[in-house]
Design an enzyme around this catalytic site. Structure first.
Site, PDB file in Angstrom:
ATOM      1  N   ARG A 178       1.781  -6.296 -19.182  1.00 11.25           N
ATOM      2  CA  ARG A 178       2.671  -7.447 -19.104  1.00 11.25           C
ATOM      3  C   ARG A 178       2.497  -8.228 -17.795  1.00 11.25           C
ATOM      4  O   ARG A 178       2.353  -9.446 -17.787  1.00 11.25           O
ATOM      5  CB  ARG A 178       4.130  -6.998 -19.232  1.00 11.25           C
ATOM      6  CG  ARG A 178       4.503  -6.404 -20.578  1.00 11.25           C
ATOM      7  CD  ARG A 178       5.938  -5.892 -20.559  1.00 11.25           C
ATOM      8  NE  ARG A 178       6.356  -5.349 -21.831  1.00 11.25           N
ATOM      9  CZ  ARG A 178       6.125  -4.087 -22.201  1.00 11.25           C
ATOM     10  NH1 ARG A 178       5.484  -3.268 -21.385  1.00 11.25           N
ATOM     11  NH2 ARG A 178       6.536  -3.657 -23.380  1.00 11.25           N
ATOM     12  N   ILE A 179       2.528  -7.503 -16.660  1.00 17.23           N
ATOM     13  CA  ILE A 179       2.451  -8.182 -15.364  1.00 17.23           C
ATOM     14  C   ILE A 179       1.059  -8.745 -15.138  1.00 17.23           C
ATOM     15  O   ILE A 179       0.902  -9.911 -14.728  1.00 17.23           O
ATOM     16  CB  ILE A 179       2.851  -7.219 -14.229  1.00 17.23           C
ATOM     17  CG1 ILE A 179       4.311  -6.799 -14.390  1.00 17.23           C
ATOM     18  CG2 ILE A 179       2.647  -7.877 -12.864  1.00 17.23           C
ATOM     19  CD1 ILE A 179       4.754  -5.697 -13.437  1.00 17.23           C
ATOM     20  N   ASP A 185      -9.071  -2.532 -18.201  1.00 14.03           N
ATOM     21  CA  ASP A 185      -7.917  -1.750 -18.634  1.00 14.03           C
ATOM     22  C   ASP A 185      -8.384  -0.598 -19.495  1.00 14.03           C
ATOM     23  O   ASP A 185      -9.480  -0.656 -20.077  1.00 14.03           O
ATOM     24  CB  ASP A 185      -6.925  -2.622 -19.415  1.00 14.03           C
ATOM     25  CG  ASP A 185      -5.488  -2.098 -19.320  1.00 14.03           C
ATOM     26  OD1 ASP A 185      -5.289  -0.889 -19.525  1.00 14.03           O
ATOM     27  OD2 ASP A 185      -4.573  -2.883 -19.029  1.00 14.03           O
ATOM     28  N   ARG A 226       2.004   0.899  -7.459  1.00 10.41           N
ATOM     29  CA  ARG A 226       2.540   2.102  -6.845  1.00 10.41           C
ATOM     30  C   ARG A 226       1.700   2.430  -5.617  1.00 10.41           C
ATOM     31  O   ARG A 226       0.476   2.323  -5.643  1.00 10.41           O
ATOM     32  CB  ARG A 226       2.541   3.281  -7.827  1.00 10.41           C
ATOM     33  CG  ARG A 226       3.632   3.166  -8.899  1.00 10.41           C
ATOM     34  CD  ARG A 226       5.018   3.276  -8.283  1.00 10.41           C
ATOM     35  NE  ARG A 226       6.100   3.128  -9.248  1.00 10.41           N
ATOM     36  CZ  ARG A 226       6.751   1.997  -9.468  1.00 10.41           C
ATOM     37  NH1 ARG A 226       6.395   0.889  -8.830  1.00 10.41           N
ATOM     38  NH2 ARG A 226       7.759   1.960 -10.317  1.00 10.41           N
ATOM     39  N   ASP A 270       2.782  -4.238  -1.220  1.00 15.86           N
ATOM     40  CA  ASP A 270       4.234  -4.261  -1.376  1.00 15.86           C
ATOM     41  C   ASP A 270       4.765  -2.847  -1.608  1.00 15.86           C
ATOM     42  O   ASP A 270       5.977  -2.632  -1.610  1.00 15.86           O
ATOM     43  CB  ASP A 270       4.620  -5.160  -2.558  1.00 15.86           C
ATOM     44  CG  ASP A 270       6.130  -5.304  -2.711  1.00 15.86           C
ATOM     45  OD1 ASP A 270       6.793  -5.656  -1.720  1.00 15.86           O
ATOM     46  OD2 ASP A 270       6.642  -5.055  -3.825  1.00 15.86           O
ATOM     47  N   GLU A 297       7.682   5.796   1.117  1.00 10.58           N
ATOM     48  CA  GLU A 297       8.592   4.662   1.325  1.00 10.58           C
ATOM     49  C   GLU A 297       9.950   5.149   1.810  1.00 10.58           C
ATOM     50  O   GLU A 297      10.524   6.052   1.206  1.00 10.58           O
ATOM     51  CB  GLU A 297       8.743   3.859   0.025  1.00 10.58           C
ATOM     52  CG  GLU A 297       7.435   3.210  -0.400  1.00 10.58           C
ATOM     53  CD  GLU A 297       7.568   2.319  -1.638  1.00 10.58           C
ATOM     54  OE1 GLU A 297       8.681   2.249  -2.213  1.00 10.58           O
ATOM     55  OE2 GLU A 297       6.576   1.690  -2.019  1.00 10.58           O
ATOM     56  N   HIS A 333       8.483  -3.421  -0.736  1.00  7.06           N
ATOM     57  CA  HIS A 333       8.707  -3.153  -2.157  1.00  7.06           C
ATOM     58  C   HIS A 333       9.711  -4.145  -2.760  1.00  7.06           C
ATOM     59  O   HIS A 333      10.716  -3.753  -3.362  1.00  7.06           O
ATOM     60  CB  HIS A 333       9.193  -1.716  -2.368  1.00  7.06           C
ATOM     61  CG  HIS A 333       8.892  -1.181  -3.734  1.00  7.06           C
ATOM     62  ND1 HIS A 333       8.691   0.146  -4.000  1.00  7.06           N
ATOM     63  CD2 HIS A 333       8.756  -1.820  -4.934  1.00  7.06           C
ATOM     64  CE1 HIS A 333       8.458   0.324  -5.291  1.00  7.06           C
ATOM     65  NE2 HIS A 333       8.491  -0.863  -5.877  1.00  7.06           N
TER      66      HIS A 333
END
Length: 303
Positions: free
Chosen positions: A149-150, A169, A231, A255, A260, A278
């Site tokens: 989707r992204i 992919d 991730r 990001d 984290e 993030h």
């Protein structure tokens, strides 16, 4: 039925809970020890990324039926342990799509036009107009590892900028999408070798952990950039620091991080790195949708 919300969700999501006939507890700052003490009382748990739903938590969750994650990835949930207990694990993959895609494009522009550097320079009272020369996105190649989707949404926007699109992919990329955006379906090695921007949109799995290491970056062009909003563990940060120091690649934008929040390391301070905490999915629109969607899904699953 009782629902525990252990992370912050949108007002719209809370409003849906209030309107339902289900009892709920909103504890967005609950600690891990306190979660272990009370989880046995709840039939459903709603989290974002802060709460870690470990095997230990699930062992105490004797009444739990559903876990809802207001977001895309579920790597903060022990899905194997949840599956073994017969629990449903739900998420909201559509809610953050556009927010993360637009943020990715923003990082591309920041990297290629040196916007963070220009802003910092101005705030120091400098006028470095002749020094700050950027490049244009038009005509350059956007390469994505993962075109779900992204990745698809980023590719659409990149295509509108006049960029060439390469994609890799594990699934077969739909022919209609390939035709519409003129996508070159490529191997991972081709994407790393030929793209001006290598963008990562993959889940964290055993196969994607440390997917981008020094050897992969050595394949990249010295003028290319790496972007990761998926991730943190997908990129080996020590190898990235080495690649930046040796000018193997021109720069990177992260990001997400291996740990984290990350410590203030040599990598974070590197002049060729853009680092953000993030926040790719942190838009008012995305968080509204994520909160509302996960509450709707959890209520439906309990019903």
């Amino acid at each position: 039925m009782k629902i525990l919300v252990s992370d912050t969700i949108s007002d719209e999501g809370l409003a849906l809970l209030k309107q339902s006939n289900v009892e709920y507890q909103y504890s967005p700052e609950i600690t891990a020890p306190d979660l272990l003490k009370i989880i046995t009382s709840f039939d459903a748990l709603i989290v974002r990324s802060r709460t870690k739903v470990t095997e230990e938590v699930l062992s105490k969750a004797t009444n739990l039926k559903v876990i809802g994650r207001a977001g895309v990835g579920v790597d903060n949930i022990d899905t194997e342990a949840a599956s073994a207990k017969g629990l449903k694990v739900l998420n909201t993959p559509d809610a953050l799509t556009n927010a993360v895609a637009e943020f990715t494009i923003a990082l591309m522009l920041d990297l290629i036009r040196k916007i963070p550097y220009a802003d910092a320079s101005m705030k120091l009272g400098k006028w470095e107009k002749s020094k700050i020369q950027g490049m244009e996105l038009k005509g350059r190649t956007y390469g994505t590892i993962g075109i779900g989707r992204i990745g698809q949404r980023v590719a659409e926007i990149a295509h509108a900028f006049g960029m060439k699109i390469m994609a890799n992919d594990v699934i077969i990329i739909p022919e209609q999408l390939v035709s519409r955006l003129g996508i070159v379906v490529a191997s991972q090695e081709q994407v790393f070798k030929e793209a001006d921007f290598v963008d990562l949109h993959v889940p964290l799995t055993a196969k994607t952990r440390n997917l981008v290491n020094y050897e992969k970056m050595k394949i990249m062009k010295p003028t290319s950039f790496l972007i990761n909003t998926s991730r943190g563990q997908v990129v080996n940060e020590s190898d990235l620091l080495r690649a930046l120091n040796e000018k193997v690649i021109a720069g990177a934008a992260l990001d997400v991080f291996e740990i984290e929040p990350p410590t203030l390391s040599e990598l974070l301070k590197h002049e060729k790195l853009i680092a953000t905490p993030h926040v790719a999915g942190q838009t008012a629109e995305a968080q509204t949708k994520a909160g509302a969607q996960i509450v709707e899904q959890v209520l439906k699953a309990l019903a």
